[in-house]
Write a protein that holds these residues in place. Structure first.
Motif, PDB file in Angstrom:
ATOM      1  N   TYR A 119       0.811  -1.218   0.000  1.00  0.00           N
ATOM      2  CA  TYR A 119       0.000   0.000   0.000  1.00  0.00           C
ATOM      3  C   TYR A 119       0.846   1.270   0.000  1.00  0.00           C
ATOM      4  O   TYR A 119       0.327   2.364   0.220  1.00  0.00           O
ATOM      5  N   ARG A 120       2.137   1.144  -0.240  1.00  0.00           N
ATOM      6  CA  ARG A 120       3.069   2.260  -0.049  1.00  0.00           C
ATOM      7  C   ARG A 120       2.643   3.524  -0.796  1.00  0.00           C
ATOM      8  O   ARG A 120       2.790   4.633  -0.289  1.00  0.00           O
ATOM      9  N   THR A 121       2.102   3.374  -1.988  1.00  0.00           N
ATOM     10  CA  THR A 121       1.785   4.546  -2.818  1.00  0.00           C
ATOM     11  C   THR A 121       0.306   4.924  -2.797  1.00  0.00           C
ATOM     12  O   THR A 121      -0.099   5.829  -3.520  1.00  0.00           O
ATOM     13  N   MET A 122      -0.507   4.276  -1.962  1.00  0.00           N
ATOM     14  CA  MET A 122      -1.952   4.460  -2.053  1.00  0.00           C
ATOM     15  C   MET A 122      -2.442   5.782  -1.462  1.00  0.00           C
ATOM     16  O   MET A 122      -3.310   6.443  -2.023  1.00  0.00           O
ATOM     17  N   ALA A 171       0.395   0.041  -6.911  1.00  0.00           N
ATOM     18  CA  ALA A 171       1.045  -0.099  -5.610  1.00  0.00           C
ATOM     19  C   ALA A 171       1.718  -1.455  -5.480  1.00  0.00           C
ATOM     20  O   ALA A 171       2.843  -1.557  -4.959  1.00  0.00           O
ATOM     21  N   TYR A 174       4.864  -1.369  -7.534  1.00  0.00           N
ATOM     22  CA  TYR A 174       5.914  -0.611  -6.835  1.00  0.00           C
ATOM     23  C   TYR A 174       6.540  -1.466  -5.741  1.00  0.00           C
ATOM     24  O   TYR A 174       7.758  -1.429  -5.534  1.00  0.00           O
TER      25      TYR A 174
END
Length: 211
Positions: A119-122, A171, A174
């Motif tokens: 979920y790093r970019t969510m 995500a 990534y």
């Protein structure tokens, strides 16, 4: 596999906190809220939504008294324990998402915990509560027409219709890229690249020496 989340319901100027063992997804919070509102309207005493929410089981049925915690959708968090829950959310990935229902302001916010690599970019998403509930109503209407009853299938339809599916796929991509950067394969690829660069620079140096 569990996907724990923290749910916060703001109602009549007060915050009510819940831990949800299978609640870190885009559909569960609004689906359960729609069920809670239906129960609230059906009960003659019209209890607060936060109270109804606490008494929903996994099928969305109202259970008062509650069943065992393992059979209930959520568990209330005492307010004095919330600082530790917030610390855990900020520093770890044990709770994958945080949902904030503001019934007083008609808003809903959904946060993805960046401590979870997938979920790093969510980031976070907000929507008016009445709009979110209307989306769920349309989803359930569509599911009934199509004969869809499985929750995961419903979730997939919801994520596609809201554009979340593409964001989640990005995500995950990534995350895989980050995993590759830290992998032995990446180190081997970097070694080979440096070796190739060394080979390319050697002729240039030999030409300079001949001149």
């Amino acid at each position: 596999m569990s996907n724990p989340a923290i749910y916060i319901i703001r109602e009549n100027g007060e915050n009510h906190f819940f831990s949800v063992f299978y609640g870190a997804n885009a559909l569960s919070p609004l689906l359960r809220l729609s069920q809670a509102k239906a129960v609230q309207e059906a009960l003659p005493e019209h209890p607060p939504i936060s109270q109804v929410y606490e008494h929903l089981d996994y099928a969305g049925n109202y259970r008062n008294p509650r069943l065992d915690d393992a059979d209930m959708f959520c568990k209330r968090i005492p307010p004095d324990e919330m600082p530790q829950y917030n610390k855990d959310y900020a520093e770890h990935g044990n709770f994958q998402m945080r949902m904030i229902f503001d019934l007083d302001q008609n808003s809903f916010m959904m946060e993805y915990n960046p401590n979870c690599p997938w979920y790093r970019t969510m980031g976070s998403f907000s929507i008016d509560l009445d709009v979110g509930l209307e989306n769920v109503r349309k989803l359930l209407e569509y599911a009934e027409k199509k004969g869809i009853s499985d929750f995961d299938a419903l979730l997939n339809v919801y994520q596609r219709s809201t554009g979340l599916e593409d964001k989640l796929e990005y995500a995950r991509g990534y995350m895989r890229f980050e995993e590759y950067l830290d992998s032995p394969q990446a180190e081997e690829d970097r070694r080979r690249y440096r070796k190739l660069l060394d080979r390319q620079t050697q002729p240039d140096e030999e030409e300079k020496e001949e001149r």
